[in-house]
Scaffold this active site. Structure first.
Site, mmCIF file in Angstrom:
data_model
loop_
_atom_site.group_PDB
_atom_site.id
_atom_site.type_symbol
_atom_site.label_atom_id
_atom_site.label_comp_id
_atom_site.label_asym_id
_atom_site.label_seq_id
_atom_site.Cartn_x
_atom_site.Cartn_y
_atom_site.Cartn_z
ATOM 1 N N LEU A 51 5.067 -57.502 108.058
ATOM 2 C CA LEU A 51 5.741 -57.691 109.345
ATOM 3 C C LEU A 51 6.547 -56.432 109.630
ATOM 4 O O LEU A 51 7.269 -55.945 108.752
ATOM 5 C CB LEU A 51 6.694 -58.890 109.293
ATOM 6 C CG LEU A 51 6.143 -60.281 109.600
ATOM 7 C CD1 LEU A 51 7.243 -61.313 109.410
ATOM 8 C CD2 LEU A 51 5.576 -60.378 111.000
ATOM 9 N N ASP A 52 6.445 -55.908 110.837
ATOM 10 C CA ASP A 52 7.216 -54.719 111.209
ATOM 11 C C ASP A 52 8.711 -55.015 111.138
ATOM 12 O O ASP A 52 9.131 -56.170 111.276
ATOM 13 C CB ASP A 52 6.859 -54.264 112.626
ATOM 14 C CG ASP A 52 5.454 -53.672 112.715
ATOM 15 O OD1 ASP A 52 4.950 -53.219 111.680
ATOM 16 O OD2 ASP A 52 4.887 -53.671 113.823
ATOM 17 N N PRO A 53 9.547 -53.986 110.965
ATOM 18 C CA PRO A 53 11.004 -54.201 110.911
ATOM 19 C C PRO A 53 11.567 -54.924 112.131
ATOM 20 O O PRO A 53 12.514 -55.693 112.013
ATOM 21 C CB PRO A 53 11.561 -52.775 110.805
ATOM 22 C CG PRO A 53 10.474 -51.995 110.145
ATOM 23 C CD PRO A 53 9.197 -52.586 110.659
ATOM 24 N N ALA A 55 10.153 -57.238 113.775
ATOM 25 C CA ALA A 55 9.621 -58.602 113.837
ATOM 26 C C ALA A 55 10.325 -59.463 112.793
ATOM 27 O O ALA A 55 10.755 -58.972 111.757
ATOM 28 C CB ALA A 55 8.119 -58.596 113.576
#
Length: 239
Positions: A51-53, A55
């Site tokens: 998961l991207d930062p 998100a």
């Protein structure tokens, strides 16, 4: 790296556990894994899907022998909720970079906003973002993209099982997407904006489900950390 002896209370994690974690904003998926590794003392820890930062949401973290199940979990369908902001784009397709290319959205109708989801359902070919960790010539492509070097990527086959606009608060639209593994929601935002002719970028994202595991089953990272610390305290108090 050789496994060092672990605290008695952490033996179950050495054997193998599956942890459902609600990843907080600003943390990377690797940050969460590192925190679990440090608290348990278990070297074999991994996650099932980055998961991207920017998100939040469901992150499956596996320890010990359950790390063998990571690929199985990664292959499961995913559900995401979040928001797209219309009328601008960003180089990264999200808020990791500054909005640009502003366009008027006053002419957009509710019907258009719902209809624009249709080309992106079913099996489709999706172009990944150039600001991504996909490797080309052995290096993540975002390294070249950050330097302004032109990056050529090929579209990839994915499946979008459903794509709904759930609420409209222009310039923001709320969405729910159920998709196959390998889907970039940032690219969905960019492509949706192109379809509308006004541009769009991903302004918030939450992974609400992975396969049968839903976010309401997960614990916050803070709760997980407190639980691990308490296990050690209880074991020491009882010994």
């Amino acid at each position: 790296m050789k496994q060092k002896p672990v605290h008695e209370a952490m033996k179950p994690y050495l054997e193998g556990q599956v942890m459902l974690v609600d990843k907080p904003l600003r943390w990377t998926s690797f940050d969460a894994v590192k925190k679990i590794r440090n608290l348990t003392g278990v070297m074999k820890v991994g996650h099932a899907g980055t998961l991207d930062p920017l998100a939040s949401g469901m992150l499956i973290i596996c320890t010990g022998k359950f790390t063998k199940k990571i690929n199985e979990y990664m292959g499961m369908e995913k559900e995401y909720t979040g928001t797209f902001t219309l009328g601008a784009t960003t180089p990264t397709y999200d808020l990791e970079s500054e909005p640009e290319n502003f366009k008027d959205i006053s002419q957009l109708t509710t019907e258009q906003l719902h209809k624009a989801t249709q080309p992106f359902t079913g099996p489709i070919m999706q172009m990944p973002p150039i600001h991504s960790a996909i490797k080309k010539d052995g290096k993540p492509v975002y390294l070249a993209a950050r330097k302004g070097v032109e990056v050529q990527l090929d579209p990839r086959p994915i499946t979008i099982y459903s794509f709904e606009i759930t609420k409209i608060e222009l310039p923001v639209v709320h969405f729910k997407i159920v998709c196959s593994t390998g889907t970039y929601i940032r690219s969905m935002a960019n492509d949706y904006g192109k379809e509308l002719g006004v541009g769009a970028y991903l302004s918030s994202l939450c992974r609400s489900r992975i396969g049968e595991f839903s976010l309401d089953q997960a614990q916050s990272l803070e709760q997980v950390m407190e639980h691990l610390k308490q296990l050690k305290t209880d074991k020491e108090a009882g010994s």
